[in-house]
Design an enzyme around this catalytic site. Sequence first.
Site, PDB file in Angstrom:
ATOM      1  N   SER A  80      -3.492  -0.873  -9.315  1.00  0.00           N
ATOM      2  CA  SER A  80      -4.068  -1.456  -8.097  1.00  0.00           C
ATOM      3  C   SER A  80      -5.363  -2.211  -8.357  1.00  0.00           C
ATOM      4  O   SER A  80      -6.175  -1.815  -9.198  1.00  0.00           O
ATOM      5  CB  SER A  80      -4.350  -0.318  -7.113  1.00  0.00           C
ATOM      6  OG  SER A  80      -5.201  -0.750  -6.090  1.00  0.00           O
TER       7      SER A  80
ATOM      8  N   GLU B 197      -7.739  -1.938  -6.550  1.00  0.00           N
ATOM      9  CA  GLU B 197      -8.816  -0.981  -6.230  1.00  0.00           C
ATOM     10  C   GLU B 197      -9.529  -0.519  -7.501  1.00  0.00           C
ATOM     11  O   GLU B 197     -10.676  -0.071  -7.442  1.00  0.00           O
ATOM     12  CB  GLU B 197      -8.240   0.255  -5.534  1.00  0.00           C
ATOM     13  CG  GLU B 197      -8.245   0.218  -4.035  1.00  0.00           C
ATOM     14  CD  GLU B 197      -9.634   0.194  -3.408  1.00  0.00           C
ATOM     15  OE1 GLU B 197     -10.423   1.109  -3.673  1.00  0.00           O
ATOM     16  OE2 GLU B 197      -9.925  -0.748  -2.662  1.00  0.00           O
TER      17      GLU B 197
ATOM     18  N   TYR C  28      -9.147   7.413  -4.875  1.00  0.00           N
ATOM     19  CA  TYR C  28      -7.875   6.695  -5.081  1.00  0.00           C
ATOM     20  C   TYR C  28      -8.006   5.731  -6.266  1.00  0.00           C
ATOM     21  O   TYR C  28      -7.168   5.711  -7.177  1.00  0.00           O
ATOM     22  CB  TYR C  28      -7.486   5.934  -3.807  1.00  0.00           C
ATOM     23  CG  TYR C  28      -6.352   4.970  -4.005  1.00  0.00           C
ATOM     24  CD1 TYR C  28      -5.028   5.396  -3.975  1.00  0.00           C
ATOM     25  CD2 TYR C  28      -6.587   3.607  -4.237  1.00  0.00           C
ATOM     26  CE1 TYR C  28      -3.979   4.514  -4.171  1.00  0.00           C
ATOM     27  CE2 TYR C  28      -5.547   2.720  -4.433  1.00  0.00           C
ATOM     28  CZ  TYR C  28      -4.249   3.177  -4.398  1.00  0.00           C
ATOM     29  OH  TYR C  28      -3.216   2.293  -4.607  1.00  0.00           O
TER      30      TYR C  28
HETATM   31  P1  NAP Z   1       3.166   3.481   0.660  1.00  0.00           P
HETATM   32  O1  NAP Z   1       3.876   2.705   1.710  1.00  0.00           O
HETATM   33  O2  NAP Z   1       2.078   4.413   1.038  1.00  0.00           O
HETATM   34  O3  NAP Z   1       4.293   4.306  -0.138  1.00  0.00           O
HETATM   35  C1  NAP Z   1       3.955   5.361  -0.991  1.00  0.00           C
HETATM   36  C2  NAP Z   1       5.219   6.089  -1.388  1.00  0.00           C
HETATM   37  O4  NAP Z   1       4.853   7.227  -2.195  1.00  0.00           O
HETATM   38  C3  NAP Z   1       6.006   6.660  -0.191  1.00  0.00           C
HETATM   39  O5  NAP Z   1       7.373   6.581  -0.457  1.00  0.00           O
HETATM   40  C4  NAP Z   1       5.561   8.108  -0.184  1.00  0.00           C
HETATM   41  O6  NAP Z   1       6.481   8.989   0.423  1.00  0.00           O
HETATM   42  C5  NAP Z   1       5.492   8.367  -1.675  1.00  0.00           C
HETATM   43  N1  NAP Z   1       4.751   9.578  -1.998  1.00  0.00           N
HETATM   44  C6  NAP Z   1       3.573   9.986  -1.488  1.00  0.00           C
HETATM   45  N2  NAP Z   1       3.235  11.186  -1.999  1.00  0.00           N
HETATM   46  C7  NAP Z   1       4.241  11.530  -2.834  1.00  0.00           C
HETATM   47  C8  NAP Z   1       4.498  12.679  -3.618  1.00  0.00           C
HETATM   48  N3  NAP Z   1       3.657  13.720  -3.636  1.00  0.00           N
HETATM   49  N4  NAP Z   1       5.615  12.713  -4.366  1.00  0.00           N
HETATM   50  C9  NAP Z   1       6.503  11.681  -4.326  1.00  0.00           C
HETATM   51  N5  NAP Z   1       6.328  10.577  -3.591  1.00  0.00           N
HETATM   52  C10 NAP Z   1       5.209  10.516  -2.846  1.00  0.00           C
HETATM   53  O7  NAP Z   1       2.583   2.508  -0.447  1.00  0.00           O
HETATM   54  P2  NAP Z   1       3.008   1.004  -0.815  1.00  0.00           P
HETATM   55  O8  NAP Z   1       2.130   0.084  -0.051  1.00  0.00           O
HETATM   56  O9  NAP Z   1       4.467   0.870  -0.742  1.00  0.00           O
HETATM   57  O10 NAP Z   1       2.527   0.920  -2.324  1.00  0.00           O
HETATM   58  C11 NAP Z   1       3.390   1.304  -3.383  1.00  0.00           C
HETATM   59  C12 NAP Z   1       2.557   1.706  -4.591  1.00  0.00           C
HETATM   60  O11 NAP Z   1       1.750   0.604  -4.995  1.00  0.00           O
HETATM   61  C13 NAP Z   1       1.586   2.847  -4.342  1.00  0.00           C
HETATM   62  O12 NAP Z   1       1.483   3.565  -5.546  1.00  0.00           O
HETATM   63  C14 NAP Z   1       0.278   2.161  -4.042  1.00  0.00           C
HETATM   64  O13 NAP Z   1      -0.804   3.011  -4.367  1.00  0.00           O
HETATM   65  C15 NAP Z   1       0.370   0.976  -4.969  1.00  0.00           C
HETATM   66  N6  NAP Z   1      -0.335  -0.234  -4.551  1.00  0.00           N
HETATM   67  C16 NAP Z   1      -0.163  -0.727  -3.301  1.00  0.00           C
HETATM   68  C17 NAP Z   1      -0.786  -1.908  -2.933  1.00  0.00           C
HETATM   69  C18 NAP Z   1      -0.602  -2.477  -1.558  1.00  0.00           C
HETATM   70  O14 NAP Z   1      -1.421  -3.331  -1.176  1.00  0.00           O
HETATM   71  N7  NAP Z   1       0.430  -2.113  -0.821  1.00  0.00           N
HETATM   72  C19 NAP Z   1      -1.582  -2.592  -3.869  1.00  0.00           C
HETATM   73  C20 NAP Z   1      -1.720  -2.063  -5.149  1.00  0.00           C
HETATM   74  C21 NAP Z   1      -1.083  -0.901  -5.489  1.00  0.00           C
HETATM   75  P3  NAP Z   1       6.464   9.223   2.031  1.00  0.00           P
HETATM   76  O15 NAP Z   1       7.191   8.041   2.624  1.00  0.00           O
HETATM   77  O16 NAP Z   1       7.204  10.512   2.174  1.00  0.00           O
HETATM   78  O17 NAP Z   1       5.030   9.295   2.457  1.00  0.00           O
HETATM   79  N1  GDD Z   2      -7.538   1.194   6.880  1.00  0.00           N
HETATM   80  C1  GDD Z   2      -8.534   0.617   7.567  1.00  0.00           C
HETATM   81  N2  GDD Z   2      -8.696   0.921   8.882  1.00  0.00           N
HETATM   82  N3  GDD Z   2      -9.339  -0.264   6.924  1.00  0.00           N
HETATM   83  C2  GDD Z   2     -10.322  -0.861   7.655  1.00  0.00           C
HETATM   84  C3  GDD Z   2     -10.515  -0.586   9.000  1.00  0.00           C
HETATM   85  C4  GDD Z   2      -9.672   0.362   9.646  1.00  0.00           C
HETATM   86  O1  GDD Z   2      -9.796   0.664  10.839  1.00  0.00           O
HETATM   87  N4  GDD Z   2     -11.544  -1.352   9.437  1.00  0.00           N
HETATM   88  C5  GDD Z   2     -11.967  -2.072   8.403  1.00  0.00           C
HETATM   89  N5  GDD Z   2     -11.242  -1.768   7.302  1.00  0.00           N
HETATM   90  C6  GDD Z   2     -11.436  -2.336   5.962  1.00  0.00           C
HETATM   91  C7  GDD Z   2     -11.585  -1.292   4.864  1.00  0.00           C
HETATM   92  O2  GDD Z   2     -12.911  -0.769   4.841  1.00  0.00           O
HETATM   93  C8  GDD Z   2     -11.236  -2.122   3.649  1.00  0.00           C
HETATM   94  O3  GDD Z   2     -12.367  -2.813   3.189  1.00  0.00           O
HETATM   95  C9  GDD Z   2     -10.233  -3.153   4.171  1.00  0.00           C
HETATM   96  O4  GDD Z   2     -10.294  -3.067   5.601  1.00  0.00           O
HETATM   97  C10 GDD Z   2      -8.802  -2.917   3.719  1.00  0.00           C
HETATM   98  O5  GDD Z   2      -8.461  -1.580   3.988  1.00  0.00           O
HETATM   99  P1  GDD Z   2      -6.944  -1.065   3.858  1.00  0.00           P
HETATM  100  O6  GDD Z   2      -6.041  -1.930   4.637  1.00  0.00           O
HETATM  101  O7  GDD Z   2      -6.958   0.399   4.167  1.00  0.00           O
HETATM  102  O8  GDD Z   2      -6.591  -1.349   2.333  1.00  0.00           O
HETATM  103  P2  GDD Z   2      -7.402  -1.065   0.988  1.00  0.00           P
HETATM  104  O9  GDD Z   2      -7.824  -2.386   0.449  1.00  0.00           O
HETATM  105  O10 GDD Z   2      -8.434  -0.031   1.162  1.00  0.00           O
HETATM  106  O11 GDD Z   2      -6.258  -0.429   0.062  1.00  0.00           O
HETATM  107  C11 GDD Z   2      -4.977  -1.031  -0.003  1.00  0.00           C
HETATM  108  O12 GDD Z   2      -4.956  -1.990  -1.031  1.00  0.00           O
HETATM  109  C12 GDD Z   2      -5.109  -1.470  -2.356  1.00  0.00           C
HETATM  110  C13 GDD Z   2      -5.080  -2.659  -3.311  1.00  0.00           C
HETATM  111  O13 GDD Z   2      -6.349  -3.247  -3.384  1.00  0.00           O
HETATM  112  C14 GDD Z   2      -3.956   0.087  -0.232  1.00  0.00           C
HETATM  113  O14 GDD Z   2      -2.674  -0.438  -0.083  1.00  0.00           O
HETATM  114  C15 GDD Z   2      -4.050   0.666  -1.620  1.00  0.00           C
HETATM  115  O15 GDD Z   2      -2.971   1.569  -1.840  1.00  0.00           O
HETATM  116  C16 GDD Z   2      -3.979  -0.489  -2.618  1.00  0.00           C
HETATM  117  O16 GDD Z   2      -4.049  -0.015  -3.934  1.00  0.00           O
END
Ligand code: NAP
Ligand code: GDD
Length: 331
Positions: A133, A135, A156
């Site tokens: 990520s 992050e 995280y």
């Molecule tokens: P998500 O919607 O939160 O999906 C996470 C998945 O992990 C869900 O299927 C969840 O199951 C499963 N999970 C959670 N805890 C688990 C456990 N203890 N054992 C097995 N499975 C478990 O996340 P996403 O947005 O699809 O992201 C996919 C991956 O990419 C994650 O690893 C995330 O950290 C990473 N990532 C995401 C982003 C982004 O912007 N979306 C960016 C960079 C990296 P449940 O459905 O049961 O909760």
């Molecule tokens: N969730 C959330 N809720 N975020 C908020 C809010 C709120 O009410 N208000 C402002 N934010 C700001 C957060 O402080 C952050 O700076 C930004 O919105 C994005 O927050 P999220 O959408 O929760 O995503 P993230 O960037 O913290 O994390 C996501 O992206 C990562 C990749 O950079 C997640 O998908 C991570 O799993 C992923 O790795």
Amino acid sequence: MRALIFGITGQDGSYLAEFLLQKGYEVHGVMRRASTFNTSRVDHIYQDPHADKYVFKLHYGDLSDSSTLRKLIYQIQPDEIYNLGAQSHVRVSFDIPEYTANITGLGALRVLEAVKDYQEDTDRKIKFYQASSSEMFGATPPPQNENSVFYPRSPYGASKAFAYYMTRNYREAYGMFAVNGILFNHESPRRGETFVTRKITRGIARIKAGLDKKLYLGNLEARRDWGYAKEYVEAMWLMLQQPVAEDYVIGTGESHSVKEFLVAAFQYAGLPDWEKYVEIDQRYYRPTEVENLIADTTKAKNKLGWTASTKFEDLVKIMVDADIKLLGSEK
Ligand code: NAP
Ligand code: GDD
């Protein structure tokens, strides 16, 4: 080809499963047992086990449970494993840091260790993808690429950095085909409802429908590189099709603030007076924030031939339209 996806019930897992099925893969996914249904994102591709061509199979498991994930790998004998499973919410990781480290960090190690043993026992190879990520870059100023320093700002981010380094180490120590996709934020109508983009678009739909009067948010100044999740799963797959295992940054190369997303979404929904509806609530701030993420995707462009097609404005429209439609059909 047979693929095993951890995190199949999540946003990315569901798009990846669709993508691989279209490519002719047999797709296996690990889902957690829950007291309520947690398969809504993959229900449309669910197959009855008695179907003639049974190519989409779900298995119970958990990234905390080494014995089960090891058993699954030995039984399924996948060609590719995608580890997308994680406690993926940054704000929540401050509330449950130990659990986050266990699943998001150690979970990846458990899979890597099982793959290593499986390869040694069977002489078969498995390609491994780790969902790393942006992050991990945390406080490192943008643009960020594969050589940028990691400076995680949350449990995280630190857990993802651990998983990143373990993936690299298993590649270097044991010659495994193990890659890190360092993905920047990617969103979609399937995004979890508490991530900021979806919270905004869902909130707008509810306000328009008269179900809510206010939307409560935290820091509006943070900037993110937001792309469309449906496109990003192709990049994951492409990384595993390369002759050499390497790590790649994936994003759009553009950064926008939360406020910009908010304003664009309210305007597109026909509510230009967004300030009437939005309140700031301290509970959504993080103890430490990631201020600005912008992907430098030169490597992915050159080596994978991958670039993001859907940019900010289109993403906003896709998500607003989807949430308004969804609420309409629920009503
Ligand atoms: P998500 O919607 O939160 O999906 C996470 C998945 O992990 C869900 O299927 C969840 O199951 C499963 N999970 C959670 N805890 C688990 C456990 N203890 N054992 C097995 N499975 C478990 O996340 P996403 O947005 O699809 O992201 C996919 C991956 O990419 C994650 O690893 C995330 O950290 C990473 N990532 C995401 C982003 C982004 O912007 N979306 C960016 C960079 C990296 P449940 O459905 O049961 O909760
Ligand atoms: N969730 C959330 N809720 N975020 C908020 C809010 C709120 O009410 N208000 C402002 N934010 C700001 C957060 O402080 C952050 O700076 C930004 O919105 C994005 O927050 P999220 O959408 O929760 O995503 P993230 O960037 O913290 O994390 C996501 O992206 C990562 C990749 O950079 C997640 O998908 C991570 O799993 C992923 O790795």
